[in-house]
Design a protein around this motif. Structure first.
Motif, PDB file in Angstrom:
ATOM      1  N   LEU A 387      31.814  39.562  62.131  1.00  0.00           N
ATOM      2  CA  LEU A 387      31.168  40.859  62.352  1.00  0.00           C
ATOM      3  C   LEU A 387      32.066  41.950  61.799  1.00  0.00           C
ATOM      4  CD1 LEU A 387      29.364  42.051  65.528  1.00  0.00           C
ATOM      5  CD2 LEU A 387      31.272  43.423  64.669  1.00  0.00           C
ATOM      6  N   SER A 388      31.463  42.943  61.163  1.00  0.00           N
ATOM      7  CA  SER A 388      32.225  44.110  60.718  1.00  0.00           C
ATOM      8  C   SER A 388      31.744  45.326  61.480  1.00  0.00           C
ATOM      9  CB  SER A 388      32.035  44.327  59.211  1.00  0.00           C
ATOM     10  OG  SER A 388      32.770  45.463  58.781  1.00  0.00           O
ATOM     11  N   LEU A 389      32.701  46.091  62.017  1.00  0.00           N
ATOM     12  CA  LEU A 389      32.333  47.388  62.614  1.00  0.00           C
ATOM     13  C   LEU A 389      33.221  48.465  62.032  1.00  0.00           C
ATOM     14  CD1 LEU A 389      33.549  47.746  66.320  1.00  0.00           C
ATOM     15  CD2 LEU A 389      34.373  45.973  64.799  1.00  0.00           C
ATOM     16  N   PRO A 390      32.734  49.704  62.014  1.00  0.00           N
ATOM     17  CA  PRO A 390      33.498  50.756  61.348  1.00  0.00           C
ATOM     18  C   PRO A 390      34.828  51.027  62.050  1.00  0.00           C
ATOM     19  CG  PRO A 390      31.208  51.432  61.712  1.00  0.00           C
ATOM     20  CD  PRO A 390      31.421  50.173  62.491  1.00  0.00           C
ATOM     21  N   MET A 391      35.869  51.235  61.245  1.00  0.00           N
ATOM     22  CA  MET A 391      37.155  51.687  61.782  1.00  0.00           C
ATOM     23  C   MET A 391      37.113  53.208  61.834  1.00  0.00           C
ATOM     24  SD  MET A 391      40.132  49.177  60.474  1.00  0.00           S
ATOM     25  CE  MET A 391      40.032  49.117  58.684  1.00  0.00           C
ATOM     26  N   PRO A 392      37.846  53.806  62.789  1.00  0.00           N
ATOM     27  CA  PRO A 392      37.784  55.264  62.935  1.00  0.00           C
ATOM     28  C   PRO A 392      38.249  56.029  61.688  1.00  0.00           C
ATOM     29  CG  PRO A 392      38.809  54.252  64.862  1.00  0.00           C
ATOM     30  CD  PRO A 392      38.662  53.174  63.833  1.00  0.00           C
ATOM     31  N   ALA A 393      39.368  55.626  61.117  1.00  0.00           N
ATOM     32  CA  ALA A 393      39.929  56.407  60.007  1.00  0.00           C
ATOM     33  C   ALA A 393      39.256  56.004  58.707  1.00  0.00           C
ATOM     34  CB  ALA A 393      41.431  56.183  59.920  1.00  0.00           C
ATOM     35  N   GLY A 394      38.034  56.459  58.517  1.00  0.00           N
ATOM     36  CA  GLY A 394      37.262  56.013  57.370  1.00  0.00           C
ATOM     37  C   GLY A 394      37.179  57.030  56.244  1.00  0.00           C
ATOM     38  N   ALA A 395      38.155  57.890  56.098  1.00  0.00           N
ATOM     39  CA  ALA A 395      38.122  58.830  54.977  1.00  0.00           C
ATOM     40  C   ALA A 395      38.958  58.255  53.846  1.00  0.00           C
ATOM     41  CB  ALA A 395      38.675  60.176  55.416  1.00  0.00           C
ATOM     42  N   PRO A 396      38.600  58.416  52.584  1.00  0.00           N
ATOM     43  CA  PRO A 396      37.452  59.195  52.081  1.00  0.00           C
ATOM     44  C   PRO A 396      36.138  58.436  52.129  1.00  0.00           C
ATOM     45  CG  PRO A 396      38.657  58.222  50.271  1.00  0.00           C
ATOM     46  CD  PRO A 396      39.367  57.802  51.515  1.00  0.00           C
ATOM     47  N   ALA A 397      36.166  57.210  52.597  1.00  0.00           N
ATOM     48  CA  ALA A 397      34.940  56.413  52.641  1.00  0.00           C
ATOM     49  C   ALA A 397      35.109  55.424  53.785  1.00  0.00           C
ATOM     50  CB  ALA A 397      34.740  55.681  51.313  1.00  0.00           C
ATOM     51  N   PRO A 398      34.007  54.888  54.316  1.00  0.00           N
ATOM     52  CA  PRO A 398      34.103  54.005  55.487  1.00  0.00           C
ATOM     53  C   PRO A 398      34.960  52.768  55.229  1.00  0.00           C
ATOM     54  CG  PRO A 398      31.823  54.693  55.137  1.00  0.00           C
ATOM     55  CD  PRO A 398      32.598  55.146  53.925  1.00  0.00           C
ATOM     56  N   LEU A 399      35.573  52.294  56.291  1.00  0.00           N
ATOM     57  CA  LEU A 399      36.334  51.051  56.268  1.00  0.00           C
ATOM     58  C   LEU A 399      35.858  50.176  57.419  1.00  0.00           C
ATOM     59  CD1 LEU A 399      39.977  52.430  55.787  1.00  0.00           C
ATOM     60  CD2 LEU A 399      38.569  51.296  54.051  1.00  0.00           C
ATOM     61  N   GLY A 400      35.891  48.881  57.232  1.00  0.00           N
ATOM     62  CA  GLY A 400      35.413  47.969  58.272  1.00  0.00           C
ATOM     63  C   GLY A 400      36.524  47.155  58.907  1.00  0.00           C
ATOM     64  N   LEU A 401      36.375  46.922  60.195  1.00  0.00           N
ATOM     65  CA  LEU A 401      37.223  45.994  60.932  1.00  0.00           C
ATOM     66  C   LEU A 401      36.436  44.703  61.089  1.00  0.00           C
ATOM     67  CD1 LEU A 401      39.648  45.276  62.856  1.00  0.00           C
ATOM     68  CD2 LEU A 401      38.285  46.261  64.705  1.00  0.00           C
ATOM     69  N   GLN A 402      37.006  43.601  60.593  1.00  0.00           N
ATOM     70  CA  GLN A 402      36.308  42.313  60.675  1.00  0.00           C
ATOM     71  C   GLN A 402      36.820  41.513  61.870  1.00  0.00           C
ATOM     72  OE1 GLN A 402      34.893  39.115  57.389  1.00  0.00           O
ATOM     73  NE2 GLN A 402      37.093  39.357  57.429  1.00  0.00           N
ATOM     74  N   LEU A 403      35.895  41.055  62.688  1.00  0.00           N
ATOM     75  CA  LEU A 403      36.226  40.177  63.810  1.00  0.00           C
ATOM     76  C   LEU A 403      35.569  38.823  63.559  1.00  0.00           C
ATOM     77  CD1 LEU A 403      35.618  42.653  66.792  1.00  0.00           C
ATOM     78  CD2 LEU A 403      37.829  42.009  65.775  1.00  0.00           C
ATOM     79  N   ILE A 404      36.319  37.767  63.780  1.00  0.00           N
ATOM     80  CA  ILE A 404      35.818  36.408  63.528  1.00  0.00           C
ATOM     81  C   ILE A 404      35.944  35.612  64.824  1.00  0.00           C
ATOM     82  CG2 ILE A 404      36.168  34.287  62.208  1.00  0.00           C
ATOM     83  CD1 ILE A 404      37.846  37.279  60.774  1.00  0.00           C
ATOM     84  N   GLY A 405      34.883  34.941  65.210  1.00  0.00           N
ATOM     85  CA  GLY A 405      34.894  34.208  66.472  1.00  0.00           C
ATOM     86  C   GLY A 405      34.842  32.702  66.269  1.00  0.00           C
ATOM     87  N   PRO A 406      35.062  31.950  67.361  1.00  0.00           N
ATOM     88  CA  PRO A 406      34.927  30.490  67.273  1.00  0.00           C
ATOM     89  C   PRO A 406      33.475  30.111  66.967  1.00  0.00           C
ATOM     90  CG  PRO A 406      36.028  31.150  69.323  1.00  0.00           C
ATOM     91  CD  PRO A 406      35.462  32.388  68.706  1.00  0.00           C
ATOM     92  N   ARG A 407      33.316  28.967  66.340  1.00  0.00           N
ATOM     93  CA  ARG A 407      31.987  28.493  65.974  1.00  0.00           C
ATOM     94  C   ARG A 407      31.089  28.372  67.209  1.00  0.00           C
ATOM     95  NH1 ARG A 407      30.261  23.267  62.257  1.00  0.00           N
ATOM     96  NH2 ARG A 407      28.266  24.154  61.684  1.00  0.00           N
ATOM     97  N   TYR A 408      29.900  28.857  67.101  1.00  0.00           N
ATOM     98  CA  TYR A 408      28.864  28.814  68.150  1.00  0.00           C
ATOM     99  C   TYR A 408      29.145  29.778  69.300  1.00  0.00           C
ATOM    100  CZ  TYR A 408      27.766  24.483  65.658  1.00  0.00           C
ATOM    101  OH  TYR A 408      27.490  23.558  64.695  1.00  0.00           O
ATOM    102  N   ARG A 409      30.258  30.533  69.235  1.00  0.00           N
ATOM    103  CA  ARG A 409      30.537  31.523  70.270  1.00  0.00           C
ATOM    104  C   ARG A 409      30.070  32.897  69.775  1.00  0.00           C
ATOM    105  NH1 ARG A 409      30.863  27.342  72.058  1.00  0.00           N
ATOM    106  NH2 ARG A 409      32.506  26.350  73.297  1.00  0.00           N
ATOM    107  N   ASP A 410      28.872  32.908  69.202  1.00  0.00           N
ATOM    108  CA  ASP A 410      28.351  34.131  68.603  1.00  0.00           C
ATOM    109  C   ASP A 410      28.170  35.233  69.648  1.00  0.00           C
ATOM    110  OD1 ASP A 410      27.486  31.660  67.064  1.00  0.00           O
ATOM    111  OD2 ASP A 410      27.010  33.238  65.624  1.00  0.00           O
ATOM    112  N   ARG A 411      27.630  34.858  70.781  1.00  0.00           N
ATOM    113  CA  ARG A 411      27.401  35.877  71.812  1.00  0.00           C
ATOM    114  C   ARG A 411      28.727  36.416  72.320  1.00  0.00           C
ATOM    115  NH1 ARG A 411      23.991  34.549  77.164  1.00  0.00           N
ATOM    116  NH2 ARG A 411      25.962  33.550  77.721  1.00  0.00           N
ATOM    117  N   ALA A 412      29.712  35.539  72.476  1.00  0.00           N
ATOM    118  CA  ALA A 412      31.035  35.993  72.926  1.00  0.00           C
ATOM    119  C   ALA A 412      31.668  36.926  71.891  1.00  0.00           C
ATOM    120  CB  ALA A 412      31.937  34.789  73.193  1.00  0.00           C
ATOM    121  N   LEU A 413      31.470  36.628  70.610  1.00  0.00           N
ATOM    122  CA  LEU A 413      32.008  37.517  69.571  1.00  0.00           C
ATOM    123  C   LEU A 413      31.354  38.899  69.661  1.00  0.00           C
ATOM    124  CD1 LEU A 413      33.740  38.032  67.032  1.00  0.00           C
ATOM    125  CD2 LEU A 413      31.802  37.218  65.661  1.00  0.00           C
ATOM    126  N   LEU A 414      30.053  38.918  69.907  1.00  0.00           N
ATOM    127  CA  LEU A 414      29.360  40.201  70.060  1.00  0.00           C
ATOM    128  C   LEU A 414      29.885  40.948  71.299  1.00  0.00           C
ATOM    129  CD1 LEU A 414      25.878  38.880  68.963  1.00  0.00           C
ATOM    130  CD2 LEU A 414      27.012  40.860  67.915  1.00  0.00           C
TER     131      LEU A 414
END
Lengths: 425, 425
Positions: A387-414
């Protein structure tokens, strides 16, 4: 009952959860959400060019019959043009696509409809979900690429034209455009969402994914697509700081923004632990390239044989490369990647998620290059939810923070991502 | 050069290797093979009913332009009607199928054409490659089912109408009809052949497979589809005698035929060693049922939503069962099966192949039931290559010997099968 119109806003269409809750509570009708989105599309898509085709009449008709008690009741959504929507053609970003309307919805589109959602139209994709640039505008950084290959889906969500879009990720095609456009991109564990009605790109990696403006909206869509309860924010998680062989590709400003984001998460209570890649992990990018080219060529064998003159030079080159790969090389790469999939289960055993920058930097300037997929594609290849969500310091353009979870733990990753989003807000 | 017509036989169309070698050597033209097959189809398919549609004109035209130097030069083949062939509709054995001709070949069909093969038409499939019976005749045991779901492909090959057919296997849909019809069925490791243009049934298991009259013909087709060298007969192999929890389903006469076949292989030099299933293996059939129903429902979500009145009662029941499965049960089953995939690698480490009967008995009498898929589906689920070849003692109806190889050792499995076929001859 007077007809409420709570979605009459100029800046952006309402979100998934907002619409769903309003429709289920009887405070709004699905038509209101569809009309708000169509208005925004009419006002904005001339500039953004996210849509290949908008099925306005069909959407309004569908809004009149869609179930109003489902987990996506009344939610308009856009669909990457490699996924079938009944009544609209699936052009796959190619001149070799079939111009006739699809007879049936793709499985994921059908599931969204069964949950009450309403497809508005098809969004621009790179040719066959590959790496070619598209003319789509990045609404959050107009001089820069929106990323690819789900560029239209990301731009439509980022511009507020729809609260939800479906994309596909074979390398980094959901998370990278999400990061570049300042929104949320979610790719589930491999094979969780149906693949019927999806044009395969490289079938060992292809994964349908979700683009939204918030993690809660992604969690609602995921829950509907897999028949699960919706993720709720977890307590402060343990995050693994994962530095792969690609660490050196990360630009200093992006690394600084990532470090600052991790500091905020740590201050909010997250435990941060280093996680080292398993031995030999640096070869994984090369194995991926072998599998990707071998499968892309063969999944396109029908087009290659009968419509070669309508394929781009880039697709022709990928096919030529892929057809030249001998079976032994492909099988060795598959075997190596299988082994890494097993080893990477252990990698995630002590953490809730791994954290990395989604991409090495912000969206590149111009539209000639849709950006580097390597930081995202590792996890597509390993079949892990990311999952990628925006990082706060996104100037001059947005940046993403990537989170990776264990397989099949999709709900836990969310759940972890809900916590992180709140902590970074 | 006078035009040779070496394929003018009444009993059966010539084989894959025979045609290919004749065409490549200039002893025959592709048209001759196509004409021989069309003649046989015209004479026989009124009785056998293997074909949904024959594209005779298109096949003759294609024969005039097909490459005559490829690994399948001039080889006519039939295609299960869940795989796209450009110019013919893909009806999927369903009233909800799309009646319009497909725009492009499926990836595997395109690859076969690129190798010089010529598609003759579409063969009968159970609805959506499921378990429903079809009216196809078993040419080798006319009072009995030909098996399913690739019933048309198996019957067309068994009756000598084509030397090669493509099928798909989600449970046992290639190997079981091959065994029941007295021919060879081969299912490769999961994901080796492209899936573009295949209607998914349950995407975690769906595998395109090959039906032929001999192992050498299957080896030629496999080599062409994966760009590999053709398998050659190996030395006497080590075979693992694998008795799973399903052993008790095997009928005494079938067990006796299997034992006799193993004795002949042993006498010819094979080493036979017992191989025990890993702990908990008996639950795998139940996990498979969960994954299968969950995915079938969701891969059919488009049809379920928009064409429910055109689905059979059986498909409706599968969908209802599948939609009712919660995500947690599905994910637990996926996780359990992943673990078995890892453990079963060890199972095969000391042998060239496992050996079991392909099915618990010969084809059941009548057409009400297409037979028990459980002995075949284990290996589809585990993503291992498997092959069925006829056992000698096939009275009153054919019986199959199933050989299962290590993952990605598809060519080696074909080598073992070549040896076994010769030893049993």
């Amino acid at each position: 009952m007077t007809r409420p119109a709570p979605f009459d806003r100029a800046d952006a269409a309402p979100g998934v959860v907002e619409i769903r809750d309003a429709v289920r509570a009887g405070r709004a009708r699905p038509q209101a959400a569809v009309e708000a989105c169509l208005a925004r599309i009419a006002a904005r898509d001339v500039a953004v060019r996210a849509f290949v085709e908008v099925g306005a009449e069909a959407a309004l008709a569908a809004a009149g019959t869609a179930p109003t008690d489902g987990p996506l009741a009344g939610v308009p959504f856009a669909v990457k043009d490699v996924l079938d929507v009944a009544g609209l053609p699936t052009r796959m970003g190619s001149r070799a696509g079939d111009p006739r309307p699809a007879a049936r919805d793709a499985g994921c589109v059908g599931l969204a409809r069964l949950a009450g959602a309403i497809p508005l139209g098809k969004t621009v994709t790179a040719e066959f979900a590959g790496t070619q640039p598209t003319p789509v505008l990045n609404p959050r950084a107009t001089s820069r690429t929106p990323g690819g290959s789900s560029s239209g889906s990301a731009a439509a969500v980022a511009d507020g034209m729809v609260p939800l879009a479906l994309g596909t990720q074979t390398g980094g095609s959901v998370l990278r455009p999400a990061a570049f456009c300042g929104i949320v991109g979610f790719k589930p564990s491999f094979g969780l969402y149906p693949v019927a009605g999806m044009k395969p790109a490289a079938h060992s990696f292809d994964t349908v994914g979700i683009l939204t403006r918030s993690v809660a909206d992604a969690a609602a869509a995921h829950a509907a697509l897999v028949s699960d309860a919706e993720a709720e924010a977890a307590g402060a998680p343990t995050l693994g700081l994962f530095a792969s062989h690609l660490q050196e590709t990360v630009e200093p400003e992006t690394q600084a923004a990532f470090d600052a984001a991790l500091s905020r998460l740590s201050a909010a209570g997250a435990r941060i632990v280093p996680v080292a890649p398993p031995p030999g992990f640096d070869r994984i990018t090369e194995h991926r390239a072998t599998i990707n080219a071998y499968e892309r060529a063969r999944d396109l064998a029908g087009e290659w044989r009968a419509a070669r003159d309508r394929l781009s030079d880039e697709t022709l080159a990928v096919c030529e490369r892929g057809f030249a790969i001998p079976a032994a090389d492909y099988l060795a790469a598959r075997e190596a990647v299988d082994a890494f999939r097993e080893r990477c289960a252990g990698l995630l055993s002590g953490v809730d998620a791994l954290a990395t920058p989604t991409a090495p930097g912000p969206a590149p300037e111009g539209h000639a290059w849709a950006g580097d997929p390597r930081l995202q594609e590792l996890w597509t290849l390993l079949h892990l939810p990311s999952l990628s969500l925006p990082m706060p310091a996104g100037a001059p353009a947005p940046l993403g923070l990537q989170l990776i979870g264990p397989r099949y733990r999709d709900r836990a990753l969310l759940s972890t991502a809900l916590w992180a989003e709140a902590a970074l807000a």
